[in-house]
Each structure stands twice: as structure tokens, then as C-alpha cells.
Design an enzyme around this catalytic site. Structure first.
Site, PDB file in Angstrom:
ATOM      1  N   ARG A   1       0.841  -1.200   0.000  1.00 39.12           N
ATOM      2  CA  ARG A   1       0.000   0.000   0.000  1.00 39.12           C
ATOM      3  C   ARG A   1       0.871   1.244   0.000  1.00 39.12           C
ATOM      4  O   ARG A   1       1.949   1.295   0.604  1.00 39.12           O
ATOM      5  CB  ARG A   1      -0.886  -0.005   1.247  1.00 39.12           C
ATOM      6  CG  ARG A   1      -1.901   1.137   1.341  1.00 39.12           C
ATOM      7  CD  ARG A   1      -2.932   1.055   0.262  1.00 39.12           C
ATOM      8  NE  ARG A   1      -4.119   1.873   0.577  1.00 39.12           N
ATOM      9  CZ  ARG A   1      -4.970   2.303  -0.342  1.00 39.12           C
ATOM     10  NH1 ARG A   1      -4.778   2.025  -1.612  1.00 39.12           N
ATOM     11  NH2 ARG A   1      -6.041   3.009   0.009  1.00 39.12           N
TER      12      ARG A   1
ATOM     13  N   THR B   1      -9.489  -0.109 -10.090  1.00 37.48           N
ATOM     14  CA  THR B   1      -8.227  -0.751  -9.824  1.00 37.48           C
ATOM     15  C   THR B   1      -8.127  -1.922 -10.787  1.00 37.48           C
ATOM     16  O   THR B   1      -8.791  -1.921 -11.808  1.00 37.48           O
ATOM     17  CB  THR B   1      -8.116  -1.246  -8.361  1.00 37.48           C
ATOM     18  OG1 THR B   1      -9.250  -2.038  -8.060  1.00 37.48           O
ATOM     19  CG2 THR B   1      -8.033  -0.135  -7.365  1.00 37.48           C
TER      20      THR B   1
ATOM     21  N   GLU C   1      -5.717   4.123  -7.819  1.00 36.16           N
ATOM     22  CA  GLU C   1      -6.935   4.710  -7.268  1.00 36.16           C
ATOM     23  C   GLU C   1      -7.884   5.149  -8.360  1.00 36.16           C
ATOM     24  O   GLU C   1      -8.457   4.290  -9.003  1.00 36.16           O
ATOM     25  CB  GLU C   1      -6.657   5.855  -6.287  1.00 36.16           C
ATOM     26  CG  GLU C   1      -7.611   5.882  -5.099  1.00 36.16           C
ATOM     27  CD  GLU C   1      -8.940   6.591  -5.323  1.00 36.16           C
ATOM     28  OE1 GLU C   1      -8.976   7.584  -6.045  1.00 36.16           O
ATOM     29  OE2 GLU C   1      -9.945   6.137  -4.746  1.00 36.16           O
TER      30      GLU C   1
ATOM     31  N   GLU D   1      -3.643   8.087  -4.364  1.00 38.27           N
ATOM     32  CA  GLU D   1      -4.135   7.233  -3.283  1.00 38.27           C
ATOM     33  C   GLU D   1      -4.419   7.988  -1.988  1.00 38.27           C
ATOM     34  O   GLU D   1      -5.208   7.525  -1.152  1.00 38.27           O
ATOM     35  CB  GLU D   1      -3.111   6.134  -3.008  1.00 38.27           C
ATOM     36  CG  GLU D   1      -3.729   4.828  -2.625  1.00 38.27           C
ATOM     37  CD  GLU D   1      -4.561   4.235  -3.750  1.00 38.27           C
ATOM     38  OE1 GLU D   1      -5.772   4.078  -3.525  1.00 38.27           O
ATOM     39  OE2 GLU D   1      -4.027   3.940  -4.817  1.00 38.27           O
TER      40      GLU D   1
ATOM     41  N   SER E   1      -8.230   1.050   2.536  1.00 37.78           N
ATOM     42  CA  SER E   1      -8.568   0.566   1.206  1.00 37.78           C
ATOM     43  C   SER E   1      -9.792  -0.338   1.268  1.00 37.78           C
ATOM     44  O   SER E   1     -10.117  -0.886   2.323  1.00 37.78           O
ATOM     45  CB  SER E   1      -7.385  -0.217   0.624  1.00 37.78           C
ATOM     46  OG  SER E   1      -7.745  -0.886  -0.570  1.00 37.78           O
ATOM     47  N   SER E   2     -10.444  -0.517   0.108  1.00 36.07           N
ATOM     48  CA  SER E   2     -11.533  -1.480  -0.018  1.00 36.07           C
ATOM     49  C   SER E   2     -11.107  -2.734  -0.774  1.00 36.07           C
ATOM     50  O   SER E   2     -11.923  -3.638  -0.983  1.00 36.07           O
ATOM     51  CB  SER E   2     -12.724  -0.848  -0.747  1.00 36.07           C
ATOM     52  OG  SER E   2     -13.244   0.224   0.005  1.00 36.07           O
TER      53      SER E   2
END
Length: 608
Positions: free
Chosen positions: A124, A419, A439, A463, A491-492
Site C-alpha cells: 500500500r 483498480t 486509485e 491514493e 482501502s476497499s
């Protein structure tokens, strides 16, 4: 091995040009592990929904969002590479052919099974050291417009994809790191056919035109590239050669890093603070997965800073405590009765997500353990809140899964995008699910050429707009996902591996792009494959339904009008909209594997 030239749009190309460019051995030399053959056919698929057959394979399988990327992973697996090797080749080609979605300028989460245990690798992005909680506030202390924030240097986090892939490769790679870059380098040098999806994305984008590097590259003569045109990216080819030779440090230090910093800090409207020190200090992390019992399965996913697994499994766990729906499918699509429970379970799960989940280095888990949010007793109490009438728009409040030393405020509603997803199972039974992102489409709309002075390059992420734009709520409570130096934004992304709970055998790998809706796409696909008995392709073709806590949205054209009417009669405030997922799924079968690719995008599955 016989080496043949490959026909490519009317001319012949040497298939192993990339190996030569990297200084690798070629043609018959015994120590060459992998040689890339340029595919004879470039992807020419519809930019809208396209019927896909599903794919059965026996030895291995790779699913990715673009046929050229899938083919690169296939060739790596065919040459004896591991799932990790294939993922690296796939990601580098995606950077080239699907630049709007992912690449070396962004971040990724990877869930990996080595045949014995599951581990996760965290690539990340990270907030620069000089940011503060007012990063996205204007002079009056009000949040910036989302696009003004996103399309700027302010939004760029320290990229992490390469660091993560390098860490995973050192532990689980089989082929040499440098050889895995050959497909992307050759395609960048020789050119690839612009796909309908990339062309459509370019035609609908305005701010990318304003970037001094990206504008002339993607909009020659001020017109967007069209599907079917040949695009070469010499700057990216040069950058990837450096990374192939010198590893991830080539991006995080030296000329490529210096160019990145100049472009972020020197953005024409809103420069960011990302520095050479930020780049050099970035570290990928290996984390313990969260594996959650569900039905007869063990579902393994990514822990915070991802909210994906926790929220997916809250939805599924709440549904388990609701009365069984007699007909979850009607006429081949989810029924109104099932959707009612699914949408309200989503509202409850998103309420908890908005309050509690953030980077675990900065945010304490409820009760000191993230799995407190998945305790059956807690989810049973949450399920009791769902009745015949919907909780409605904004009607779901966060629960109390465990005591906290800090009272968090509620995260305000903000857009989320993204994404690309990759699922791979290699011949040794190693498996991965990897979701990767910059993103929003085209990220920060900043393209970097690595200091090469050549055309093209790679796009930088936006992001940091995944953080809350406001650091505290109206009552002054801090928001768990607020901006802080060195923090990873929530994040998802929901890369998921599934196992049989009794035997421990691998059952499936899946995931999707789609911003916060990734959670709904993944949850519904799990139910469809593992509860309703649909195969991977059938599951991915089902129409979507989502809510982020407010109104509900049903995929346009996916449901009968009566379904929408019945949901609104229950108070769901539902309407139709386009819901473009990009699901990839591989399911283990008695004969090998069966893979599905989302009909809404260009992905395919390949394998032997």
C-alpha cells in the site's frame, strides 16, 4: 526449442527481443528459464459487456484484466514460473496496456498460499512525512472538491507495488526477477494495440490532457487515441529495464525517483510534499491474513489497512443470522428478498467500516483485535436490526464490537475508485489473489518519464484521497482514517482465497476492482459460487447491487422493474446506475480449475 518469428500486424518480429535488450541469454542456451513470445493477436474486444464462456484448465490458470497481461502470466507459468513470477509479469504488462488502473506508480495487496500457509504482502502507498490532517482543506478549512484534490501533487502517496512484488519474489519466485519484465519491455518497445476500454477511458477524461507528459502522449493533435491504434511507450521500456536490472530501488532512488519527486512537487496547480527520503524509506510489509469461517469454508483475506475482508465477512456473517430466503435467485438474478437482506447487511457493515478501520500502525482495533468485528454473537445482534422495512438511507449506525481507548468520529462519505485484480494458481498448487491500483482512473493525472526524456512513462497514484479529507467529525472526534505522516490510507481492496474448512484444500481465488463497491462485488460472488452453486463465470455475470450506507444502486438493466419497485416499497431508496466491476475468479474443480472473467471488462483466463 525452435525459435520462430511471430506475425504482428502484418510484419515479423523476433520474439525474444526483450531478452536481448535485457542482456539475457537466448535461443537454445540452457540457463534461460523464460523466453517471451509476442502474441500474434492483440486484444480486440468490446468496450461494453461481452459474453464470456468461462475457461476450464487442468494444470494451472491465470486470470487478469487484459488479454496481453493474462498471456504474459500464462507464458511465465508455462516456463515453470511460480504464481508470484506470473503476477509480476502480469502487473508490468497491465502498467502498459491498462495504465488507467494500476502500475508501478501505485500500490497493491497480495494474498498468497504456498501450499501450506497463507501470508499477505502489503504494498500500500504511504503518506509523505510532511503531510498533516489539513492536506485536503482549502484556505477556509473546507474540503477541496474531490477532483481538484485527486488531479494534483497533493494526492500522490509513496508507491509500494514494486517493493511488495520484490519482497514476495525473494521468498516465492522461481524465475530470475529480470526475465519477468521481458513481456512488458517488448510490448512497450514494439507497440501494442490500444484496447476499446483504454480508448473509452481516454475519450472521457479531461484533466489528463493538461499534464505536460501525458497530454501529448495520449492525445496527439489534441485528440484521444482510438481503439486499434498502435501505441509504443519508450520511456516505460527504459524504466522497466532499470528496474529489471536493479530491483525496486531503481524506482525509489536515483534518477527515476528524482523525476518522480520533481513532478509531484512541481505540479502546476497543487504541488505535493513527497520527497526522495519518502521514496527511499518505503517498506513493503508482510502481514498475517484474517481467515474467517463461513459455511463449510475458511475465507482468507487482507487485514487493515484494507477494510475489504472485514466488511465482506461482516456482510456474509450478518446474512447468516437472517432467516433463510426461500428463493435467493429468481429468473437467474438475485431476488428482491435476498437483496433486501444483503443491502441492509451492507449498510450495517459500512457503518462499522466508517468508524473503526484504518492503518493498524495508527488505529487501535476494537477490543484490541480486528476479529472482534466478526464475532458471531456481535453479528447476530447486528442482524437483529434488520426487519421487513429497510434501515434506509443513512439509517445504520455503527455497533460496538469491543471497547476502544479512543472514540472515533464517523468517516464522511467520499468517492472511491480503482483498480485491477489478478488471480493465479500455478502447477505446484501455489495460489494468489492480488488487487492493484493507482486509485481513480489515471490516478493523479501525473505521468513520469523517469528522467529519460522519452515519450510515455507511467502514471502516479492519487491514493491519498482514500484518506478522510477532514481530520475530525463535527463533535471534534478524530477520524480513524484521517491523514497522518507515514500512514497507509484505508482501502476497499478485497483479494480473497477460499479453503475447505475440513481438508484445508484450496477452493477459489477471486477479487475485483471497483472502489468501495469491491466489497459488494466480492461478497456476492462468494455467495453465488459457494452457496448457490454457480460456476465462476455464472457468478461473475450476475447483476450487481450496492449501498455505501446511503441510497441503494442496482446495476442498470440487470433487474426487472418489479425488483426496484419492491425494494423502494421497503424503503431502500434504490435507483439504477452503471456498476462496472472487473471481477476475476478461479475455482478448483475435480479436473483442475474453472475460471471466470467479468463480462464488463476485457479480462480473460488462460492455462493448460
Amino acid at each position: 526449442m525452435t525459435l520462430l518469428a511471430v506475425p504482428f500486424r502484418g510484419r515479423l518480429l523476433a520474439p525474444f527481443t526483450a531478452a536481448l535488450m535485457l542482456g539475457l541469454p537466448f535461443a537454445g542456451q540452457a540457463d534461460t528459464a523464460f523466453q517471451y513470445d509476442l502474441p500474434a493477436i492483440a486484444p480486440e474486444v468490446a468496450s461494453e459487456t461481452e459474453e464470456k464462456p468461462g475457461w476450464a484448465t487442468q494444470r494451472f490458470a491465470v486470470a487478469a484484466a487484459n488479454p496481453l497481461a493474462t498471456d504474459a502470466g500464462y507464458q511465465v507459468l508455462k516456463a515453470g514460473g511460480s504464481a508470484i513470477d506470473a503476477a509480476i509479469a502480469v502487473q508490468m504488462v497491465l502498467n502498459l496496456v491498462e495504465p488507467q488502473s494500476s502500475g508501478i506508480g501505485g500500490g497493491a495487496f497480495l494474498v498468497y498460499f504456498d501450499g501450506e500457509e497463507v501470508v499477505t504482502f502489503d504494498g500500500r502507498e504511504v503518506a509523505p512525512a510532511a503531510v498533516d490532517g489539513e492536506l485536503f482543506l482549502d484556505e477556509q478549512g473546507e474540503p477541496l472538491d474531490f477532483l481538484d484534490a485527486a488531479a494534483s501533487g497533493l494526492s500522490v502517496g509513496v508507491p509500494g507495488t514494486l517493493r511488495m512484488l520484490e519482497m514476495a519474489h525473494k521468498q516465492h519466485g522461481e524465475l530470475p526477477w529480470a526475465e519477468l519484465f521481458a513481456p512488458a519491455i517488448q510490448l512497450a518497445e514494439e507497440g501494442f494495440t490500444v484496447s476499446p476500454r483504454l480508448a473509452t477511458s481516454l475519450a472521457g477524461e479531461e484533466r489528463l490532457r493538461q499534464d505536460p507528459q501525458a497530454g501529448p502522449f495520449y492525445y496527439p493533435d489534441d485528440e484521444p487515441l482510438e481503439a486499434g491504434e498502435t501505441l509504443r511507450n519508450p520511456a516505460l521500456a527504459a524504466i522497466l529495464r532499470e528496474i529489471a536490472e536493479n530491483g525496486s530501488s531503481a524506482l525509489h532512488t536515483g534518477d527515476i525517483a528524482n523525476d518522480l519527486v520533481i513532478r509531484v512537487q512541481g505540479h502546476q496547480e497543487r504541488g505535493g510534499t513527497l520527497s526522495l527520503e519518502d521514496l527511499a524509506s518505503h517498506e513493503a510489509k508482510q502481514r498475517a491474513p484474517i481467515c474467517t469461517p463461513w459455511r463449510t469454508f475458511e475465507v482468507c483475506g487482507f487485514p487493515p489497512p484494507s477494510s475489504g475482508h472485514l466488511t465482506v465477512m461482516q456482510i456474509l456473517g450478518i446474512l447468516e443470522h437472517l432467516p433463510a430466503v426461500e428463493a435467493p435467485l429468481e429468473d437467474g438474478v438475485p431476488s428482491e428478498a435476498w437483496l433486501h437482506g444483503f443491502l441492509d447487511a451492507s449498510r450495517l457493515a459500512f457503518a462499522d467500516r466508517g468508524k473503526y478501520i484504518g492503518d493498524p500502525a495508527f488505529v487501535e482495533a476494537p477490543g484490541g483485535d480486528w476479529t472482534s468485528m466478526l464475532e458471531p454473537d456481535y453479528l447476530a445482534k447486528r442482524a437483529e436490526l434488520i426487519g421487513e422495512q429497510s434501515l434506509g438511507n443513512g439509517g445504520a449506525e455503527p455497533g460496538n464490537p469491543g471497547e476502544l481507548s479512543t472514540a472515533w468520529g464517523l468517516h464522511p462519505a467520499q468517492p472511491e475508485y480503482g483498480t485491477s485484480h489478478i488471480s493465479i494458481i500455478d502447477e505446484q498448487g501455489n495460489a494468489l489473489a492480488m488487487t492493484t491500483t493507482i486509485e481513480q482512473a489515471f490516478g493523479s493525472r501525473i505521468m513520469a518519464d523517469g528522467g529519460t526524456g522519452l515519450a510515455g512513462g507511467y502514471l502516479l497514484n492519487n491514493e491519498l484521497t482514500d484518506f478522510s479529507f477532514t481530520p475530525q467529525d463535527a463533535e471534534g472526534n478524530p477520524i480513524a482514517n484521517r491523514v497522518e505522516p507515514g500512514k497507509r490510507p484505508r482501502s476497499s481492496m478485497s483479494p480473497t482465497l477460499v479453503f475447505d474448512r475440513d481438508s484445508g484444500d484450496l477452493v477459489a481465488s477471486l477479487g475485483s476492482p471497483g472502489g468501495a463497491a469491491i466489497i459488494h462485488y466480492t461478497a456476492k460472488s462468494l455467495v453465488a459460487m459457494l452457496d448457490w452453486g454457480l460456476d465462476a463465470q455464472e457468478a461473475l455475470e450476475l447483476p450487481h447491487a450496492i449501498t455505501l450506507g446511503g441510497p441503494a444502486f442496482l446495476e442498470a438493466g440487470g433487474y426487472p422493474a418489479a425488483t426496484l419497485e419492491a425494494l423502494n416499497a421497503r424503503g431502500h431508496d434504490a435507483s439504477e446506475r452503471e456498476l462496472v466491476s472487473g471481477l476475476q475468479a478461479l475455482r478448483v474443480t475435480d479436473d483442475g480449475f474453472f475460471g471466470g472473467a467479468d463480462p464488463r471488462r476485457e479480462g480473460v483466463v488462460m492455462g493448460d
